[in-house]
Structure formats: C-alpha cells, structure tokens
Write a protein that holds these residues in place. Structure first.
Motif, PDB file in Angstrom:
ATOM      1  N   LEU A  22     -37.612 -32.256 -16.537  1.00 32.84           N
ATOM      2  CA  LEU A  22     -37.554 -33.181 -15.402  1.00 32.84           C
ATOM      3  C   LEU A  22     -38.438 -32.629 -14.295  1.00 32.84           C
ATOM      4  CD1 LEU A  22     -34.377 -34.859 -13.966  1.00 32.84           C
ATOM      5  CD2 LEU A  22     -35.968 -33.708 -12.430  1.00 32.84           C
ATOM      6  N   LEU A  23     -39.306 -33.471 -13.750  1.00 31.35           N
ATOM      7  CA  LEU A  23     -40.250 -33.068 -12.711  1.00 31.35           C
ATOM      8  C   LEU A  23     -39.932 -33.797 -11.412  1.00 31.35           C
ATOM      9  CD1 LEU A  23     -42.844 -31.491 -11.924  1.00 31.35           C
ATOM     10  CD2 LEU A  23     -44.153 -33.525 -12.659  1.00 31.35           C
ATOM     11  N   CYS A  24     -39.852 -33.037 -10.306  1.00 33.40           N
ATOM     12  CA  CYS A  24     -39.594 -33.598  -8.974  1.00 33.40           C
ATOM     13  C   CYS A  24     -40.803 -33.367  -8.075  1.00 33.40           C
ATOM     14  CB  CYS A  24     -38.391 -32.931  -8.324  1.00 33.40           C
ATOM     15  SG  CYS A  24     -36.929 -32.833  -9.336  1.00 33.40           S
ATOM     16  N   LYS A  28     -38.396 -36.853  -4.820  1.00 35.71           N
ATOM     17  CA  LYS A  28     -38.068 -37.865  -5.819  1.00 35.71           C
ATOM     18  C   LYS A  28     -38.250 -37.313  -7.230  1.00 35.71           C
ATOM     19  CE  LYS A  28     -37.418 -41.212  -2.790  1.00 35.71           C
ATOM     20  NZ  LYS A  28     -36.105 -41.882  -2.604  1.00 35.71           N
ATOM     21  N   ILE A  29     -37.596 -37.967  -8.182  1.00 41.25           N
ATOM     22  CA  ILE A  29     -37.810 -37.635  -9.588  1.00 41.25           C
ATOM     23  C   ILE A  29     -39.097 -38.316 -10.027  1.00 41.25           C
ATOM     24  CG2 ILE A  29     -36.914 -37.870 -11.928  1.00 41.25           C
ATOM     25  CD1 ILE A  29     -34.087 -37.850 -10.692  1.00 41.25           C
ATOM     26  N   HIS A 335     -29.763 -47.505  -6.088  1.00 36.30           N
ATOM     27  CA  HIS A 335     -31.224 -47.529  -6.141  1.00 36.30           C
ATOM     28  C   HIS A 335     -31.803 -46.166  -5.761  1.00 36.30           C
ATOM     29  CE1 HIS A 335     -30.152 -48.239  -1.977  1.00 36.30           C
ATOM     30  NE2 HIS A 335     -31.397 -48.017  -1.597  1.00 36.30           N
ATOM     31  N   ARG A 336     -30.962 -45.280  -5.205  1.00 37.35           N
ATOM     32  CA  ARG A 336     -31.445 -43.970  -4.777  1.00 37.35           C
ATOM     33  C   ARG A 336     -30.766 -42.805  -5.492  1.00 37.35           C
ATOM     34  NH1 ARG A 336     -32.247 -43.117   1.559  1.00 37.35           N
ATOM     35  NH2 ARG A 336     -32.673 -41.047   0.651  1.00 37.35           N
ATOM     36  N   GLY A 343     -38.243 -42.140  -9.840  1.00 37.89           N
ATOM     37  CA  GLY A 343     -38.257 -42.892  -8.593  1.00 37.89           C
ATOM     38  C   GLY A 343     -37.025 -42.692  -7.740  1.00 37.89           C
ATOM     39  N   LYS A 344     -35.936 -42.190  -8.329  1.00 37.84           N
ATOM     40  CA  LYS A 344     -34.726 -41.944  -7.551  1.00 37.84           C
ATOM     41  C   LYS A 344     -34.804 -40.587  -6.838  1.00 37.84           C
ATOM     42  CE  LYS A 344     -31.186 -44.793  -9.747  1.00 37.84           C
ATOM     43  NZ  LYS A 344     -29.770 -44.816 -10.196  1.00 37.84           N
TER      44      LYS A 344
END
Length: 379
Positions: A22-24, A28-29, A335-336, A343-344
């Motif tokens: 997982l990349l941030c 955001k993700i 949505h967040r 995108g979250k």
C-alpha cells in the motif's frame, strides 16, 4: 511517500484479505497492489507478518469533552441550564490534549464521532474528527455531523427533580417536537440568518441525521416516530433493547450504534444490555456500528467490544465492519475513511495478530499518511 510492504491488507472493500503493498502520498492512499516497487523518495515499512486495517472508528464518543483525569469544567458534556440547546458545537469543547486521545492512537482508533452528552432532549452538534492533532480545526472531518437528541432517564432525572420540564417521556418528546416544528416553519417561510434556527438547516436538508440517545424499546420507537413525522434522518445510539425489536428497526431503515456494552447496568433502562445485541441487529439487516461511549467505557476497549460481540454471535467480518466501513457510512464520512481504498485518507493501523483477540497489539498507527504512534518495540 510512505510504502507499506508485505502486509495482510484487510481493505474492508471486500470480505477477503489481500497480501500486498500500500502506497500513501499527500495524506491519501495512492495505490494498493500485490507488489509496488520502492523508489528512493519512499519511506518503506516492512509489514511482514502484520495485519493491516483501515483506522478504527468509534461512532459515538465524548472524548476530549469529558476529559480523563479531570472533573468539573474538564468533564462538562452537558449544558444543564436549558433542555433545548441545538446550537452548541462539539468543536468548541473538545480538548485535543485529553490523554484519552493517546489511548485511542495506541489502539488504532484514528477517528471518532464526538459531541455533547445526554442530559438534554436536544443537546447540540456532534463533530467527526481525527484523533491526532493539537488544534481541533485541523482534526475535523465533518462538523456539524449530527444533532443530538436524548430520550429516557437522563433528561427526566436532570430536569424533573428541579421542577422543570421534562419530568416524563411525554415531556421529552413534546419539547423535541416543539423545537423541530419551529425550525420547520422557519425554513418553510424562507427565513434565514437567525442563529437559533440556522443550526437546524443541515438537518432539514438531510445532510446530517438526528443522533438519538435511546436505550428502551419505547424510546427507540418514539425516536423513529419523530424522525418520520419530520422526514429527518436518524441514528439509534446505544439501542440497548434493539435486539428485542430488530425486525422493526430493520424495516425503518435507520442504523444503530450499539454500546457501551462493556459498561455496568447502572440504570433501569440499560438492564437488557448485552453483547448479543449488535449481532442480532446486523443479522436482521440493520447497519450497525459499535461505541464505547467514552468515558462510560474507555475508548481503547473498542476492538475488545467488537471481539466480545463476535463471542456472542456476531459475524467476525461484521464486527470489523462495525468499527470501520459501516461506522464510516453511518457517520457519512465513508468517502474519506473506513476502508483502504485508493483516494481515501491514509488512516491505517498495523496489528500483530487479530485485533478482535485480546492478546493482539498495535504495532503502528498512521493518520493522514503520517506515523502518529509506534509500539515500544518499534521505536
């Protein structure tokens, strides 16, 4: 950029974990994949052997308002001088220095729904906030996020003995209807600019729900009746006797935020408190979240409450949803937050073991892509 590699990802977008990376970036993700090649600008975290979850959510709390280790002014969750106080804002009361917020981070709880207590039939405005920060304005995800109602023993015992209304359940409902009727007439007339009425605007526009403190079945039905009369959205908070009327709640379409089941049965109206309630409601088709109602039970016991609900019949994935994506949906912030999805917000917790089991522990907590808590072994 922050890269988490080789973790077992419980994205909560599906009911199957994914072994991957997982990349941030910029809070955001950015990417979730089976494998992401690291670059020089990435901070890399090896999550081998770890379970990776979206940050947990407590959907009903008084953290930062009723502060740990403090009494009096540090525990003022109710404006006890007036039973109808819709304009009070949680953001004016939350102290980000409350030590309980550290406990939240140490358990992987990255956001909470926080607001006033349950002394007033209409108590004020909740806010959905992150659990890390020094200034409340920077922690807010959604404010206002709900308007608090309270039924049952608390309003009656806070006002009735002083000779004030309400002293009965009928009085509580009457005061709520009167206030909502005035607000409804105000908006229907096209009025604007009156502070005492404008606080209801998001409610009548159905951007936010009524957040009803209800324990007994009769109070649950009264809350649903009033919400339908005024065509307003509603969450059933505590919902202690909800398992007795699960089908009716499911038919209503209103979600339930269940708890604090870990607390003592200190009042008549919580005599039916049981960890079986969330599972029964969820199986009936009700969207369920869990709450510690901090400080009624301490916020760090939220995953434990989910585990105890599983012990009493709740599906394990359902219990995880109740402190992640379903909690986010009920609080209208999905949505967040609430799941690991591109995108979250990058709110993430790395666990050694299953968080629903008491021996497991948090290794790392991340909010907005920033590491905000590490276990001692990981310093």
């Amino acid at each position: 950029m922050l890269l988490i590699q080789n973790g077992l990802l419980f994205t909560m977008e599906t009911n199957e974990p994914l072994l991957g990376d997982l990349l941030c970036d910029n809070g955001k993700i950015l990417q979730i994949s089976n494998s992401i090649t690291p670059t020089q600008e990435m901070q890399v975290i090896d999550a081998s052997g770890m379970r990776v979850y979206p940050g947990f959510i407590d959907a009903h709390s008084h953290i930062g308002i009723s502060e740990e280790k403090k009494s009096g002014q540090g525990a003022a969750t109710n404006e006890g001088t007036n039973p109808i106080t819709p304009c009070m804002r949680a953001i004016d009361a939350v102290n980000p220095m409350d030590s309980a917020l550290h406990n939240a981070l140490a358990t992987g709880i990255t956001s909470v729904m926080v607001g006033p207590g349950s002394a007033n039939p209409i108590g004020g405005q909740f806010a959905f906030i992150k659990t890390y920060g020094r200034r409340i304005d920077d922690m807010v995800v959604l404010a206002p996020s709900a308007i608090k109602l309270a039924f049952g023993e608390n309003p009656m015992t806070n006002y009735g003995p002083n000779g004030n209304m309400p002293s009965t359940r009928m009085g509580i409902a009457s005061l709520i209807r009167e206030a909502l009727t005035e607000a409804q007439q105000y908006f229907e007339s096209g009025s604007s600019g009156q502070f005492g009425m404008e606080c209801y605007r998001d409610l009548f526009d159905r951007k936010i729900p009524l957040k009803a403190h209800v324990h007994r079945t009769d109070d649950i039905f009264t809350a649903m009746r009033i919400a339908k009369e005024f065509q307003l959205d509603l969450t059933l908070d505590h919902c202690t006797e909800g398992h007795l009327i699960a089908d009716a709640i499911a038919q209503s379409g209103y979600p339930a935020i269940v708890g604090p089941s870990l607390a003592s049965r200190s009042k008549d109206e919580v005599s039916q408190s049981d960890f079986k309630t969330p599972g029964i409601l969820q199986k009936a088709g009700v969207t369920v979240a869990l709450t510690t109602d901090h400080p009624v039970s301490r916020i760090q016991y939220l995953p434990l409450c989910a585990g105890l609900a599983v012990k009493e019949g709740m599906d394990e994935w359902g219990a995880l949803r109740a402190i992640t994506i379903d909690a986010a949906r009920i609080c209208r912030v999905d949505h967040r937050v609430g799941s690991l999805k591109e995108g979250k917000d990058a709110d993430i917790v790395l666990y050694r073991g299953n968080p629903l089991e008491i021996a497991s522990s948090v290794w790392l907590t991340i909010i907005n892509g920033e590491v905000v808590w590490r276990s001692e072994e990981n310093q």
